[in-house]
Structures are given as structure tokens and as C-alpha cells.
Design an enzyme around this catalytic site. Structure first.
Site, PDB file in Angstrom:
ATOM      1  N   GLU A 130       0.821  -1.208   0.000  1.00 55.22           N
ATOM      2  CA  GLU A 130       0.000   0.000   0.000  1.00 55.22           C
ATOM      3  C   GLU A 130       0.858   1.262   0.000  1.00 55.22           C
ATOM      4  O   GLU A 130       0.529   2.252  -0.681  1.00 55.22           O
ATOM      5  CB  GLU A 130      -0.938   0.011   1.214  1.00 55.22           C
ATOM      6  CG  GLU A 130      -1.972  -1.103   1.224  1.00 55.22           C
ATOM      7  CD  GLU A 130      -3.025  -0.950   0.129  1.00 55.22           C
ATOM      8  OE1 GLU A 130      -3.066   0.103  -0.535  1.00 55.22           O
ATOM      9  OE2 GLU A 130      -3.830  -1.894  -0.045  1.00 55.22           O
ATOM     10  N   ASP A 270      -4.383 -10.208  -8.313  1.00 53.89           N
ATOM     11  CA  ASP A 270      -4.718  -9.496  -9.547  1.00 53.89           C
ATOM     12  C   ASP A 270      -3.600  -8.626 -10.105  1.00 53.89           C
ATOM     13  O   ASP A 270      -3.216  -8.740 -11.266  1.00 53.89           O
ATOM     14  CB  ASP A 270      -5.984  -8.658  -9.339  1.00 53.89           C
ATOM     15  CG  ASP A 270      -5.862  -7.683  -8.175  1.00 53.89           C
ATOM     16  OD1 ASP A 270      -5.012  -7.889  -7.299  1.00 53.89           O
ATOM     17  OD2 ASP A 270      -6.630  -6.707  -8.150  1.00 53.89           O
ATOM     18  N   GLU A 342     -18.367  -7.097  -3.249  1.00 53.20           N
ATOM     19  CA  GLU A 342     -17.017  -7.666  -3.284  1.00 53.20           C
ATOM     20  C   GLU A 342     -17.015  -9.077  -3.865  1.00 53.20           C
ATOM     21  O   GLU A 342     -16.043  -9.496  -4.471  1.00 53.20           O
ATOM     22  CB  GLU A 342     -16.412  -7.672  -1.883  1.00 53.20           C
ATOM     23  CG  GLU A 342     -16.053  -6.303  -1.344  1.00 53.20           C
ATOM     24  CD  GLU A 342     -14.820  -5.722  -2.024  1.00 53.20           C
ATOM     25  OE1 GLU A 342     -13.721  -5.894  -1.496  1.00 53.20           O
ATOM     26  OE2 GLU A 342     -14.974  -5.096  -3.089  1.00 53.20           O
ATOM     27  N   GLU A 363     -12.593  -0.598 -10.052  1.00 58.29           N
ATOM     28  CA  GLU A 363     -12.273  -1.556 -11.110  1.00 58.29           C
ATOM     29  C   GLU A 363     -13.255  -1.542 -12.292  1.00 58.29           C
ATOM     30  O   GLU A 363     -12.850  -1.526 -13.451  1.00 58.29           O
ATOM     31  CB  GLU A 363     -12.182  -2.969 -10.526  1.00 58.29           C
ATOM     32  CG  GLU A 363     -10.886  -3.257  -9.798  1.00 58.29           C
ATOM     33  CD  GLU A 363     -10.856  -2.667  -8.400  1.00 58.29           C
ATOM     34  OE1 GLU A 363      -9.764  -2.636  -7.800  1.00 58.29           O
ATOM     35  OE2 GLU A 363     -11.926  -2.238  -7.900  1.00 58.29           O
TER      36      GLU A 363
END
Length: 600
Positions: A130, A270, A342, A363
Site C-alpha cells: 500500500e 490481480d 465484493e 475496477e
């Protein structure tokens, strides 16, 4: 096994567009099919663009007035909270959006405040992943905008303050890479390094989604250490793939053992795939492309269940037609609930228990922008308009935009992630600006831009894309003199007894050229053009191969093998002789390549 999808699967659609609609040359990063847009008129698109701009400022002003300099905004109660490191996270994450909007005043004042007040010599333990994608990426993107006349947003008084902060931050994260596998710990203390009690388990995305930001820093500082450790981490993950060319979700950074063998393209995996392709596009390093192509083929074979990409011991990539169908399927869920949860259960066609929230993720919006950019199909403007309506009526709060706790009932949570400003509204704004006649840095700026996984703008400038390319792609130009010297130190060894300490001392080097090879002897000039032999596999070109402990068994004897993903913990030791033979003699047998394998 029960099949569900996770909304984090959507970034893979971007990979699909980049790899299959782009020129394969890294110098041509355009993947559009220009057609005239119908439906939403330029005037309507302009109105929607302006509405999205207001959405950004509603949330940004709410943060600055009620939460700054804390990390993130509490939009329902109009307060703030520290969620990452306590260093004005949302402001850093918003910098390049301010520049994209042409807001010179706030961009300048924000850069000035950060340069004068931000420090990283603090006793804080932070997420390597992060902190890299949000803070390091945000600082580098803003630095490259603020320091360059060509962007139109150069700050005259700017003196590389953000760049200095970025380098300091990255050096404080380097101890995380000192592991036997080269795969970094998930967290690091910015003052004291890695704690002795730090977990040895990290996600594949956490270890493999650092190459863009660290690679850019190497090219800007002329110090290879940042790029080397992150590339070593990618190699460490890829060398431990299953014989199906799939990787698991979580791994032990000391033993290299997969602790979660489910392979998918949602959370925890991902962006590993995403950064393989984007690292090639940005840096021109063909090794990333070869790894991506192998992963892509396996993913399409083992996961795609038209039109869904599911989490069931598999992985993913696709091309533009499947992308269109998959986007339509995901958007049908958005239309049903007003947001995408989610997780969604494909067997029951209901929201997956425990995954009912929508934390303002970008996304699906991001994929809408890229599909419109690639096709100019006006249906994606309609999709974007529906998304604006959902956010405005379902998530808008007094001081910003709230997480949706349950998409079925639209219950709100008093939290707003920084990525809402860095990505979600950014892609919405770009979508409608593109339709209304684009006038922004991305579409009309001096460079082609690669978006990081946090939505930060990373320019393919000559300094970034053409320098230190390691001679690993066809036609690369390499400075003479240092190549043979470097190649003598370039053995790749992935072994539990070896660690990454040499990388941290700066001696680990790229391994794509053989030592004492006939190639080098025949081309000793002040500079050289090096092209790799056509038709070779990734392993042959780079001296790396994968040999499963049960490779002598025929792989087509059981369909059960297709469902056991990342079940091998095999490790590799590849000698320099292996690289020499594979590149200079183009031979592919186990004896000549001297590949040794040990299993844990």
C-alpha cells in the site's frame, strides 16, 4: 468447489486491451480503435465531466477541511483517521488528479506543503504494497509533473522535494526484501526495518506489484537497487509457480511454500499479472512480457468461463471480445444492486455472504473507461452515467462519499479510501472528458502514460523507457564497457539457503546476457545492438526454466491435475553455464543447461 467472482478481477481487462490491441513494440503504447461516438453528445459528456469534477472537489474539500493532515476522511461524521502511516495519505494520492484537472493553485500549494512538512523517519510499521502504490507512486507521479515544462503544470519554485521524499521512503522499505526467496515481507517499520515478529506470509500481489514504482525510481536516481530487488521478487514468485503456470494467493517468503494455493485474479493476486505487462510497456524489458505471455495462456485456459472469470483454483487473462462480454456481465450486477459487491455467487446468482460491501472500488469504472477508449462504443458512456447516478444518490455523504456496507440495502459506513480520489473519480472524469473532446495531460500531453494500479500517471519518457533497459528486448541499445563485467555476476539462484542481502548491498545485477559468450566477443563496440534469438522460450532466453519434481509423469493422464494449482514447492538453481548454453548454443536439453531442482 463453489464458484464466485470477485470485483477485483476487473483490472485484467486492462491487460487484455494493452496486450492484444497494442502494437507489441514498447515504444508504441497506443491501443485504440478510433471510431465516431454516437448516443451521448459532446455537450452531455461535458456536463457529466463537470459533474464528476464537482464530485472530486466535494470529497477533496471535505478531506482538506475536516481530516487533513490525517490519512483519510470520515465522510459521514466529517472527521479524519490515520489508516496507513499518518502522513496525509489522501493528499498524496490526489496530487496527480489535481494536475490532471489543471488546478495549478491547489496542485502547487499541496506540493509545497508536502515538501516542507512530510517526513518518513517515523516509528511506523506500514504495508509495503500500500505504501508503494499509494505514497511512493503518488510522490513520483507528482514530481514528474511538477518538474517538467512539457506537462504544462511545472512549478517554478519546485526543487525536487517530492523526489527526495520518494527516494528516502523507498530506501526505508528495502529491508523488507532481505529474505531467502527475494519476495518481500508484507510490512516494514520505516525507522527500524522489519520486526523480528513480522509475519512471513505475504500475498502474491503484495510481493509482485512493486516493479513500476521502484523501477521508475531506479531510472530517475540512476541507482539499480530498487529495480533489482523488485524484479528479483517477481522472479521468486514466478519460479514457484505450478506446472500449470499458475501462482497461488499467499506464500511464505522464507520457505517459498504456498500457504494459500487458490489461484485466481481477484484479491491477493490481480495486480501481479497487471504489473508484468505494464512493466514491459513502461520499461521495455522483454522478460516481463515473456512471463506475462506464459501466465496469460495458462490463465485463459484454466479460468475463463465465458463471460465470467471465477475464483476456483484458476487464473485469468483475455482478449477484447471476452472483455466486452465480461464487462457486460459485471455491469448487470451493478444495475441489479446499484453497485458491485465484493463477491457474487454464480451458483445462486446472489451476493456472496461476507462480501456484500462496495468500498468505492474503481475496477468496473476503470474498465469502462478503457473499453470506451478502445472501441468508442457509446454504450460505455451510458454505463458511466449510471455509475455517476449510483454514486451520487447511494454513496454521497455530507463531507465526501461513503463505503457501502451492504449493496442490497445501501447501508453506509463512515469511511472513504484515498483511492476514491486517486482512481474512482479519475477514471470517470477521463471517460467523459474523452467523449467531450479531450483536453488533458493523458490524452494530449507530451508523453504516453501508463497508469499504476493506484491510478497514478507514470510517463514513458526517454529517461524512464530508454535508459537502463538491460538489453533484454529486440533492438535495445546498451552502453558498452560494463556489460561483460556485469554479466559475470549475473547468476540467478533461487534457493532457500540464499538470501537477498547481496541485492541490498547493490551488487545484484540483471541476468539476461551471458558471460564470455561468443555474442559479446563478436560485438565489442562502444555500444551494441542486442537482439534475442527468435523462437526461444522465456527459459531459454534468460537461463531460467521450470522443472517439476513429477515432470516425468505424463501431464495429460488426469483432469485432476488441472484443479490442483500451485501444488508444487519446487525450487530452482540455474547456473551461469545454463544461461551461456541456452543463449549462445540455442540448445534445450537438461544436461547442457545444467538445471538442478530440489523440492521442499
Amino acid at each position: 468447489m463453489e464458484k464466485t467472482w470477485n470485483q477485483r478481477c476487473l483490472p485484467m481487462l486492462l491487460l487484455l486491451l494493452a496486450i492484444l490491441s497494442a502494437d507489441t513494440s514498447h515504444n508504441n503504447i497506443i491501443f485504440l480503435r478510433q471510431t465516431a461516438a454516437d448516443g451521448v453528445t459532446p455537450e452531455e459528456a461535458t456536463h457529466l465531466r463537470d459533474e464528476v469534477r464537482e464530485m472530486f472537489y466535494h470529497a477533496f474539500n471535505g478531506y482538506m477541511e475536516h481530516a487533513f493532515p490525517l490519512d483519510e476522511l470520515k465522510p459521514l461524521s466529517c472527521g479524519g483517521e490515520d489508516s496507513l502511516g499518518g502522513y496525509a495519505l489522501t493528499l498524496i494520492d490526489s496530487l496527480d488528479m489535481l494536475a490532471l484537472l489543471g488546478d495549478r493553485e491547489r496542485f502547487t500549494s499541496s506540493v509545497d506543503w508536502i515538501g516542507k512538512n512530510l517526513r518518513f523517519d517515523i516509528n511506523k510499521t506500514v504495508s509495503v504494497f500500500e505504501t508503494t502504490i499509494r505514497v511512493l507512486g503518488g510522490l513520483l507521479s507528482a514530481h514528474l509533473i511538477a518538474s517538467d515544462y512539457a506537462t504544462g503544470m511545472r512549478i517554478p519554485s519546485y526543487d525536487n522535494q517530492l523526489f527526495d521524499l520518494a527516494e528516502d521512503l523507498a530506501r526505508r522499505m528495502l529491508p523488507a526484501f532481505d529474505t531467502p526467496t527475494g519476495i518481500p515481507f508484507g510490512s516494514v517499520n520505516l525507522l527500524y526495518g522489519v520486526d523480528e515478529q513480522e509475519s512471513r506470509i505475504t500475498s502474491t500481489a503484495g510481493g509482485g506489484t512493486l516493479t513500476l514504482e521502484f523501477g521508475m525510481l531506479s531510472r530517475l536516481t540512476n541507482d539499480p537497487i530498487f529495480e533489482q530487488v523488485t524484479k528479483n521478487a517477481v522472479r521468486g514468485l514466478w519460479a514457484r509457480r505450478s506446472k500449470l503456470n499458475l501462482v497461488g494467493a499467499h506464500i511464505n517468503v522464507f520457505t517459498g511454500e504456498w500457504t494459500q494455493k487458490d489461484a485466481g485474479i481477484g484479491t491477493s493476486i490481480d495486480s501481479f499479472y497487471e504489473y508484468l505487462l505494464k512493466a514491459y510497456l513502461l520499461f521495455g524489458d522483454e522478460e516481463y512480457l515473456f512471463i506475462f505471455q506464459e501466465a496469460y495462456a495458462a490463465a485463459m485456459h484454466y479460468l475463463y468461463n465465458d463471460p465470467w472469470y471465477v475464483e476456483a483454483y484458476r487464473s485469468l487473462a483475455g482478449d477484447i471480445d471476452p472483455a466486452i462480454r465480461t464487462h457486460a456481465a459485471f455491469f448487470s450486477v451493478w444495475k441489479r444492486y446499484g453497485f458491485t459487491p465484493e463477491g457474487f455467487n454464480l451458483a445462486t446468482l446472489t451476493v456472496q455472504q461476507g462480501q456484500k460491501s462496495y468500498p468505492l472500488r474503481p475496477e468496473l469504472i476503470e474498465s469502462t473507461y478503457w473499453l470506451y477508449k478502445a472501441t468508442r462504443d457509446p454504450r460505455y458512456l451510458d454505463v458511466g452515467r449510471d455509475m455517476v447516478v449510483s454514486l451520487q444518490y447511494g454513496a454521497r455523504c455530507p463531507c465526501g462519499y461513503c463505503h457501502i456496507v451492504d449493496v442490497e440495502f445501501h447501508n453506509k459506513e463512515d469511511h472513504m479510501e484515498s483511492f476514491f480520489l486517486a482512481e474512482t473519480v479519475k477514471y470517470l472524469w477521463l471517460l467523459f472528458d474523452l467523449a467531450s473532446g479531450p483536453d488533458n495531460l493523458v490524452e494530449n500531453g507530451p508523453y504516453k502514460y501508463i497508469f499504476s494500479t493506484e491510478g497514478h500517471l507514470l510517463p514513458a519518457t526517454p529517461q524512464i523507457s530508454l535508459i537502463r533497459e538491460h538489453c533484454s528486448y529486440l533492438g535495445a541499445y546498451c552502453k558498452g564497457g560494463s556489460i561483460e563485467q556485469e554479466s559475470r555476476k549475473s547468476d540467478i539462484s533461487i534457493h532457500p539457503q540464499e538470501n537477498n542481502a547481496s541485492a541490498l548491498s547493490g551488487s545484484w545485477v540483471h541476468s539476461s546476457y551471458p558471460s564470455d559468450s561468443s555474442f559479446l566477443k563478436s560485438t565489442s563496440t562502444s555500444g551494441l545492438m542486442k537482439g534475442l534469438c527468435p523462437g526461444l522460450t522465456h527459459g531459454q532466453k534468460y537461463g531460467i526454466s521450470y522443472l517439476d519434481a513429477t515432470s516425468t509423469v505424463q501431464e495429460d493422464h488426469s483432469t485432476h491435475q488441472r484443479e490442483n494449482v500451485a501444488d508444487s514447492d519446487s525450487l530452482l538453481v540455474v547456473s551461469q553455464q545454463s544461461a551461456d548454453n541456452s543463449l549462445s548454443n540455442n540448445k534445450n536439453n537438461d544436461h547442457d543447461r545444467n538445471v538442478q531442482e530440489s523440492s521442499e
